[in-house]
Design a protein around this motif. Structure first.
Motif, PDB file in Angstrom:
ATOM      1  N   LYS A  60       0.844  -1.203   0.000  1.00  0.00           N
ATOM      2  CA  LYS A  60       0.000   0.000   0.000  1.00  0.00           C
ATOM      3  C   LYS A  60       0.879   1.253   0.000  1.00  0.00           C
ATOM      4  N   MET A  61       1.917   1.234   0.829  1.00  0.00           N
ATOM      5  CA  MET A  61       2.813   2.380   0.907  1.00  0.00           C
ATOM      6  C   MET A  61       3.526   2.585  -0.432  1.00  0.00           C
ATOM      7  N   LYS A  62       3.948   1.501  -1.066  1.00  0.00           N
ATOM      8  CA  LYS A  62       4.630   1.614  -2.357  1.00  0.00           C
ATOM      9  C   LYS A  62       3.688   2.203  -3.408  1.00  0.00           C
ATOM     10  N   ALA A  63       2.438   1.769  -3.421  1.00  0.00           N
ATOM     11  CA  ALA A  63       1.462   2.300  -4.382  1.00  0.00           C
ATOM     12  C   ALA A  63       1.241   3.794  -4.161  1.00  0.00           C
ATOM     13  N   GLU A  64       1.179   4.208  -2.897  1.00  0.00           N
ATOM     14  CA  GLU A  64       1.009   5.628  -2.594  1.00  0.00           C
ATOM     15  C   GLU A  64       2.211   6.445  -3.067  1.00  0.00           C
ATOM     16  N   VAL A  65       3.399   5.926  -2.839  1.00  0.00           N
ATOM     17  CA  VAL A  65       4.614   6.631  -3.258  1.00  0.00           C
ATOM     18  C   VAL A  65       4.693   6.681  -4.782  1.00  0.00           C
ATOM     19  N   GLU A  66       4.307   5.605  -5.459  1.00  0.00           N
ATOM     20  CA  GLU A  66       4.292   5.607  -6.924  1.00  0.00           C
ATOM     21  C   GLU A  66       3.364   6.699  -7.448  1.00  0.00           C
ATOM     22  N   ALA A  67       2.201   6.850  -6.827  1.00  0.00           N
ATOM     23  CA  ALA A  67       1.254   7.888  -7.249  1.00  0.00           C
ATOM     24  C   ALA A  67       1.847   9.282  -7.012  1.00  0.00           C
ATOM     25  N   LEU A  68       2.491   9.477  -5.872  1.00  0.00           N
ATOM     26  CA  LEU A  68       3.137  10.762  -5.586  1.00  0.00           C
ATOM     27  C   LEU A  68       4.263  11.052  -6.580  1.00  0.00           C
ATOM     28  N   LEU A  69       5.039  10.025  -6.920  1.00  0.00           N
ATOM     29  CA  LEU A  69       6.134  10.213  -7.871  1.00  0.00           C
ATOM     30  C   LEU A  69       5.595  10.554  -9.257  1.00  0.00           C
ATOM     31  N   ARG A  70       4.547   9.857  -9.693  1.00  0.00           N
ATOM     32  CA  ARG A  70       3.929  10.162 -10.992  1.00  0.00           C
ATOM     33  C   ARG A  70       3.448  11.607 -11.029  1.00  0.00           C
ATOM     34  N   ALA A  71       2.792  12.047  -9.956  1.00  0.00           N
ATOM     35  CA  ALA A  71       2.280  13.413  -9.905  1.00  0.00           C
ATOM     36  C   ALA A  71       3.425  14.426  -9.920  1.00  0.00           C
ATOM     37  N   TRP A  72       4.479  14.157  -9.166  1.00  0.00           N
ATOM     38  CA  TRP A  72       5.617  15.072  -9.121  1.00  0.00           C
ATOM     39  C   TRP A  72       6.289  15.160 -10.494  1.00  0.00           C
ATOM     40  N   VAL A  73       6.495  14.029 -11.138  1.00  0.00           N
ATOM     41  CA  VAL A  73       7.113  13.999 -12.471  1.00  0.00           C
ATOM     42  C   VAL A  73       6.246  14.766 -13.468  1.00  0.00           C
ATOM     43  N   ALA A  74       4.936  14.579 -13.417  1.00  0.00           N
ATOM     44  CA  ALA A  74       4.035  15.288 -14.335  1.00  0.00           C
ATOM     45  C   ALA A  74       4.098  16.796 -14.118  1.00  0.00           C
ATOM     46  N   GLU A  75       4.304  17.207 -12.882  1.00  0.00           N
ATOM     47  CA  GLU A  75       4.376  18.637 -12.559  1.00  0.00           C
ATOM     48  C   GLU A  75       5.722  19.253 -12.930  1.00  0.00           C
ATOM     49  N   VAL A  76       6.798  18.511 -12.758  1.00  0.00           N
ATOM     50  CA  VAL A  76       8.141  19.092 -12.846  1.00  0.00           C
ATOM     51  C   VAL A  76       8.836  18.849 -14.186  1.00  0.00           C
ATOM     52  N   LEU A  77       8.697  17.670 -14.736  1.00  0.00           N
ATOM     53  CA  LEU A  77       9.427  17.362 -15.973  1.00  0.00           C
ATOM     54  C   LEU A  77       8.680  17.903 -17.187  1.00  0.00           C
ATOM     55  N   PRO A  78       9.419  18.412 -18.155  1.00  0.00           N
ATOM     56  CA  PRO A  78       8.787  18.862 -19.400  1.00  0.00           C
ATOM     57  C   PRO A  78       8.108  17.691 -20.121  1.00  0.00           C
TER      58      PRO A  78
END
Length: 141
Positions: A60-78
């Motif tokens: 569950k924790m890994k899935a939550e972190v994956e979602a946070l990482l996806r969101a951060w990448v979508a916000e920060v990376l071109p």
């Protein structure tokens, strides 16, 4: 010069992630390289704690972190820089090095926080990655 670049980020760190991402993107563009983004979830520290929480907590924790990482990448990376995302659990510096080896990275980009007396110059994880990695390591402040 570099064909695969691993950007290791700490989603819990408030400063430095964006600068490290910008540096990684510059390397990706300059070398027409492939980008891998890694976040390491530290181990619980004690086997007894991990056993008490159970395997469902870890997944569950890994899935939550994956979602946070996806969101951060979508916000920060071109949008023109696709990234392969990795969420791993383990000792931070060791997992960064192992992941870099596993994906065939030529370079690692890590952020470092302002030093305190106990970790002079660069953070302890960044310093260990620099000392032990087979790849070139870019430490971004």
């Amino acid at each position: 010069m570099f064909k695969k670049i691993l950007l290791a980020v700490d989603l819990n760190q408030s400063k430095g992630k964006r600068r490290a991402a910008e540096a990684a993107c510059q390397l990706v563009r300059a070398n027409e390289a492939e980008l891998h983004v890694l976040n390491v979830v530290p181990e619980s520290g004690m086997a007894m704690v991990g056993a008490a929480l159970g395997p469902e907590h870890a997944s569950k924790m890994k899935a939550e972190v994956e979602a946070l990482l996806r969101a951060w990448v979508a916000e920060v990376l071109p949008a023109d820089i696709p990234a392969h995302l990795h969420v791993m659990q383990g000792t931070i510096y060791d997992t960064i090095i192992r992941t870099a080896d596993a994906v065939g990275a030529d370079a690692i980009v890590v952020g470092a926080h302002r030093p305190e007396l106990r970790d002079y110059l660069v953070g302890p994880n960044a310093a260990r990655v620099v000392r032990h990695a087979n790849q070139s390591v870019f430490v971004i402040r």
